[in-house]
Write a protein that holds these residues in place. Structure first.
Motif, short mmCIF file in Angstrom:
data_model
loop_
_atom_site.label_atom_id
_atom_site.label_comp_id
_atom_site.label_asym_id
_atom_site.label_seq_id
_atom_site.Cartn_x
_atom_site.Cartn_y
_atom_site.Cartn_z
N ILE A 181 0.83 -1.21 0.00
CA ILE A 181 0.00 0.00 0.00
C ILE A 181 0.87 1.26 0.00
N VAL A 182 1.93 1.27 0.80
CA VAL A 182 2.73 2.48 0.97
C VAL A 182 3.77 2.63 -0.14
N GLY A 183 4.45 1.54 -0.48
CA GLY A 183 5.55 1.63 -1.42
C GLY A 183 5.18 1.35 -2.85
N GLY A 184 4.23 0.48 -3.09
CA GLY A 184 3.85 0.13 -4.45
C GLY A 184 4.08 -1.33 -4.75
N LEU A 185 3.67 -1.73 -5.92
CA LEU A 185 3.81 -3.11 -6.35
C LEU A 185 5.26 -3.41 -6.70
N GLU A 186 5.77 -4.54 -6.23
CA GLU A 186 7.14 -4.93 -6.51
C GLU A 186 7.31 -5.23 -8.00
N LYS A 187 8.39 -4.70 -8.59
CA LYS A 187 8.66 -4.91 -10.02
C LYS A 187 9.96 -5.70 -10.16
N LYS A 188 9.84 -7.01 -10.24
CA LYS A 188 11.02 -7.87 -10.31
C LYS A 188 11.64 -7.87 -11.70
N ASN A 189 10.82 -7.52 -12.70
CA ASN A 189 11.32 -7.60 -14.08
C ASN A 189 11.87 -6.27 -14.58
N VAL B 284 15.56 -1.87 4.99
CA VAL B 284 16.02 -1.20 3.78
C VAL B 284 15.93 -2.21 2.64
N THR B 285 15.48 -1.74 1.46
CA THR B 285 15.36 -2.62 0.31
C THR B 285 15.80 -1.89 -0.95
N ILE B 286 16.38 -2.65 -1.89
CA ILE B 286 16.70 -2.09 -3.21
C ILE B 286 15.86 -2.79 -4.28
N VAL B 287 14.79 -3.45 -3.86
CA VAL B 287 13.86 -4.05 -4.81
C VAL B 287 12.95 -2.94 -5.34
N PRO B 288 12.85 -2.75 -6.66
CA PRO B 288 12.00 -1.66 -7.19
C PRO B 288 10.54 -1.87 -6.82
N ARG B 289 9.92 -0.78 -6.41
CA ARG B 289 8.49 -0.80 -6.07
C ARG B 289 7.84 0.45 -6.64
N GLY B 290 6.75 0.29 -7.37
CA GLY B 290 6.05 1.44 -7.90
C GLY B 290 6.97 2.30 -8.75
N GLN B 291 7.12 3.58 -8.34
CA GLN B 291 7.99 4.50 -9.07
C GLN B 291 9.37 4.60 -8.43
N GLU C 269 3.48 -6.15 -2.67
CA GLU C 269 3.75 -5.48 -1.40
C GLU C 269 3.39 -4.01 -1.38
N THR C 270 4.23 -3.05 -1.27
CA THR C 270 3.93 -1.68 -0.85
C THR C 270 3.60 -0.67 -1.97
N SER C 271 2.88 0.48 -1.86
CA SER C 271 2.38 1.38 -2.94
C SER C 271 3.23 2.63 -3.15
N ALA C 272 3.27 3.21 -4.36
CA ALA C 272 4.35 4.13 -4.70
C ALA C 272 4.17 5.52 -4.16
N ASN C 273 3.02 6.08 -4.28
CA ASN C 273 2.84 7.44 -3.78
C ASN C 273 2.76 7.39 -2.28
N GLN C 274 3.89 7.09 -1.66
CA GLN C 274 3.91 6.80 -0.23
C GLN C 274 3.74 8.06 0.58
N LYS C 275 3.44 7.86 1.87
CA LYS C 275 3.30 8.96 2.78
C LYS C 275 4.71 9.30 3.26
N ASP C 276 5.31 10.36 2.72
CA ASP C 276 6.69 10.71 3.04
C ASP C 276 6.84 11.10 4.49
N VAL C 277 8.08 10.99 4.96
CA VAL C 277 8.35 11.36 6.34
C VAL C 277 8.16 12.86 6.50
N ASN C 278 7.44 13.22 7.51
CA ASN C 278 7.37 14.61 7.94
C ASN C 278 7.16 14.60 9.43
#
Length: 682
Positions: free
Chosen positions: A440-448, A482-489, A663-672
């Motif tokens: 939801i927060v980071g976006g769909l994982e893009k393995k390809n 911490v992850t370097i797997v691409p998610r969303g944008q 897993e997580t959605s791209a337009n995430q809620k940024d830290v503030n």
């Protein structure tokens, strides 16, 4: 089915059929009467056709009183009154369509001239006394063919007007052209009860207290009126989307046990002039007839916007007319009925001041985003229908979802169930909830996604830089993973667990800015060049730095001054509230503030360059690392107040992020600094 269920079904009260009047029935009855009159008034039904010989025999017996020649080709034969007493005419009298004043027989002849000669001959030879007359008539079907075009035109006109009025397939209020000014509010009363109660509303304790008092007033008015109190006119529910404003109104409807009218602000708006005001009048008229009652208007900003602003529609603004009527109904002459208006909006700043004043909306109830304890209660509500495993830690989930509304938490629970079902599990596990939050927060994982080895190494050091700087700063949010797997944008992400603060100090904001710049600083330190991967970081810290200087007054050079306008009036101004010199000073202060924190991040990473490299290499190997890995490399944080209950089972990629996981959605809620979840994206 069990016996108890059968008894339960048998004891259900029979729903009584209610007669509902429809105006179109009048049209149908009138049309049927016209057709019936034409049908039963026709002489063709009571008449019998005669052959040539039968016609001659009938004339010779002198029983014919009159012969009417119709349209020059048909003869209608009328008998004398005394002829009906004869036995041979007995069958005519037994017919249900018998009428002695109508033609008894019909005879179709050929040429009119020959037929007239034959009549004259028979009349003179047999001394007959019948009369002869001529007329023109039309049949039933010819009459219908004349009316049919008009009927079709009327039907098409009614259909078009129904479509223009926004009517559906039903015939309820507002559905016909004559009811276009009627209210579209849905009524909930003893026949159609709302099952939602305050038990179904988790969190929102302060808001529930406010509306519970309104419900109590409707149930026990004497408790308040004997002390001189008056029933409040209205309550306005204000808050971000998804926080439960409409759910709270449903709970009021379920608890109050009084008629409840529910509609949206857009239901007043129509293409016809004056319809909105008419619907407001009709709504309050219906509510007054059923008082005490409650009216709930969702999204009231559709009609309640401030008057006179950005109005280019001329003098007759339909929305303003509707608002004026609403203001009059809520607080005007003759408004002593016990009708309470509940309204909900997430745009309270655009509402008209006359609508917000006491006497109309006496109470403004702010429905805020839930805190950690309230999120825990909301999770417990939404996990009831799920098949849960024993390893699910609801308290940790509440900690990991700061800034989530009630609707977001409901989405997390539903997504967790979908993730578990996708993996063919028999129950929903804790890891499924973590995957759902990631989705939801980071976006769909893009393995390809195609990423070169050089780009992957840059992303790894970028994320390792975020992790290292945040781990060494006291006020930075603790890292979760911490992850370097691409998610969303995003190409990578660092997940944090920030504290929920009521106020934020300058040191806390500076530490978070420094941590956000750790990614770009790591690129500069290791590769000697920077990339475009820090876009979201730069956007966030620039907004934060501008807010520190122009809103919170945290700049020494500008002093204790703010240019923030809480009324929202500055949105309509084209000029800035400060001079050009001040604007230059603000830009300089923002730049210096960011550059100072960037140099600070470079200094921290230079001191921990070896640990940074080790962390980046581990991230390249595993692609996902957790806080336990940072403890092994950087050691424990000396200023951490309590250990994080991060659940980590394996560090293999295929175990942490399954192949079929979403897993997580791209337009995430940024830290503030407002308690939202922190996700640093490359």
């Amino acid at each position: 089915m069990s016996k108890d269920n059968n008894n339960k079904n048998n004891n259900k009260p029979f729903k009584e059929f209610k007669f509902k009047f429809n105006f179109y029935w009048i049209y149908g009855i009138l049309f049927a009467l016209i057709i019936g009159y034409q049908f039963f008034n026709s002489s063709d039904l009571a008449s019998t056709n005669l052959t040539e010989n039968e016609f001659v025999e009938l004339l010779k017996e002198d029983d014919v009183k009159n012969i009417v020649i119709v349209n020059d080709d048909v003869a209608k034969i009328y008998l004398k009154d005394e002829a009906f007493e004869k036995a041979k005419f007995k069958k005519l009298k037994e017919s249900p369509f018998f009428n002695k004043n109508e033609a008894a027989y019909i005879h179709e002849f050929g040429e009119l001239g020959k037929f007239q000669e034959k009549l004259d001959q028979l009349k003179s030879e047999n001394s007959l006394s019948f009369d002869t007359s001529y007329t023109n008539e039309t049949s039933i079907w010819e009459g219908l063919s004349l009316w049919l075009p008009f009927l079709i035109i009327i039907a098409i006109w009614i259909f078009i007007m129904r479509r223009m009025s926004g009517a559906g397939s039903g015939g309820g209020p507002g559905g016909q052209i004559f009811n276009i000014g009627k209210s579209k509010a849905k009524l909930f009363d003893q026949d159609q009860k709302v099952q939602t109660s305050f038990k179904d509303v988790a969190g929102l304790e302060g808001a529930k207290e406010e509306v519970q008092e309104i419900v109590d007033f409707l149930k026990n008015p004497d408790k308040y009126t004997k002390l001189g109190g008056k029933i409040p006119k209205g309550a306005l529910l204000v808050g971000p989307p998804g926080t439960g404003k409409t759910l709270l109104a449903k709970a009021v409807a379920g608890e109050a046990k009084v008629p409840f009218f529910s509609l949206s602000g857009s239901d007043f708006v129509e293409m016809f002039v004056g319809v909105g005001a008419s619907r407001v009048r009709d709504l309050f008229k219906q509510a007054a007839q059923k008082s005490p009652s409650i009216i709930f208007i969702d999204e009231i900003d559709a009609i309640g916007r401030a008057r006179g602003k950005n109005s280019f529609t001329g003098g007759n603004d339909e929305r303003e007319n509707t608002l004026n009527q609403l203001l009059t109904e809520m607080d005007g002459f003759g408004t002593d009925t016990n009708v309470i208006v509940l309204a909900a909006t997430n745009r309270a700043d655009v509402l008209d001041k006359a609508l917000m004043r006491a006497g109309r909306f006496d109470r403004q109830i702010y429905v805020d985003l839930p805190d950690m304890n309230e999120r825990k209660e909301i999770f417990q509500v939404h996990i009831r229908p799920l098949k849960m495993d024993s390893d699910v830690d609801v308290e940790f989930l509440a900690k990991q979802t700061p800034g989530f509304s009630g609707a977001d938490i409901a989405n997390v629970c539903n997504e967790a169930a979908l993730v578990a079902a996708r993996k063919n599990k028999k129950a929903v596990h804790h890891q499924d909830f973590l995957d759902a939050v990631d989705r939801i927060v980071g976006g769909l994982e893009k393995k390809n996604k195609i990423i070169t080895q050089k780009e992957k190494r840059t992303i790894a050091f970028h994320e390792a830089g975020h992790a290292t700087v945040s781990w060494t700063l006291e006020h930075a949010a603790p890292l979760v993973k911490v992850t370097i797997v691409p998610r969303g944008q995003s190409l990578g992400a660092a997940w944090y667990l920030p504290e929920e603060r009521m106020i934020v100090q300058t040191e806390q904001m500076l530490d978070e800015m420094c941590a956000a710049l750790g990614g770009r600083a790591a690129e500069q330190l290791i590769f000697g060049k920077i990339s475009t991967g820090a876009l979201s970081d730069l956007e966030k810290i620039t907004k934060q730095a501008r807010a520190m200087i122009t809103i919170y007054g945290l700049s020494e050079k500008l002093g204790n001054i703010t240019y923030y306008d809480s009324s929202g009036q500055s949105d309509y101004n084209f000029s800035k509230p400060y001079s050009e010199e001040t604007a230059k000073l603000i830009d300089k202060e923002i730049s210096e503030l960011i550059e100072t924190q960037y140099k600070r991040a470079l200094k921290i990473l230079s001191d921990h360059k070896e640990e940074l490299t080790t962390l980046a290499e581990l991230l390249l190997e595993k692609e996902v690392i957790f806080s336990d890995d940072l403890v092994k490399i950087l050691g424990e944080r000396p200023f951490i107040k309590e250990p994080l209950a991060v659940k980590k089972e394996e560090t293999k990629k295929e175990d942490i992020i399954p192949e079929d996981s979403t897993e997580t959605s791209a337009n995430q809620k940024d830290v503030n600094n407002e308690g939202e979840i922190s996700t640093e994206l490359v």
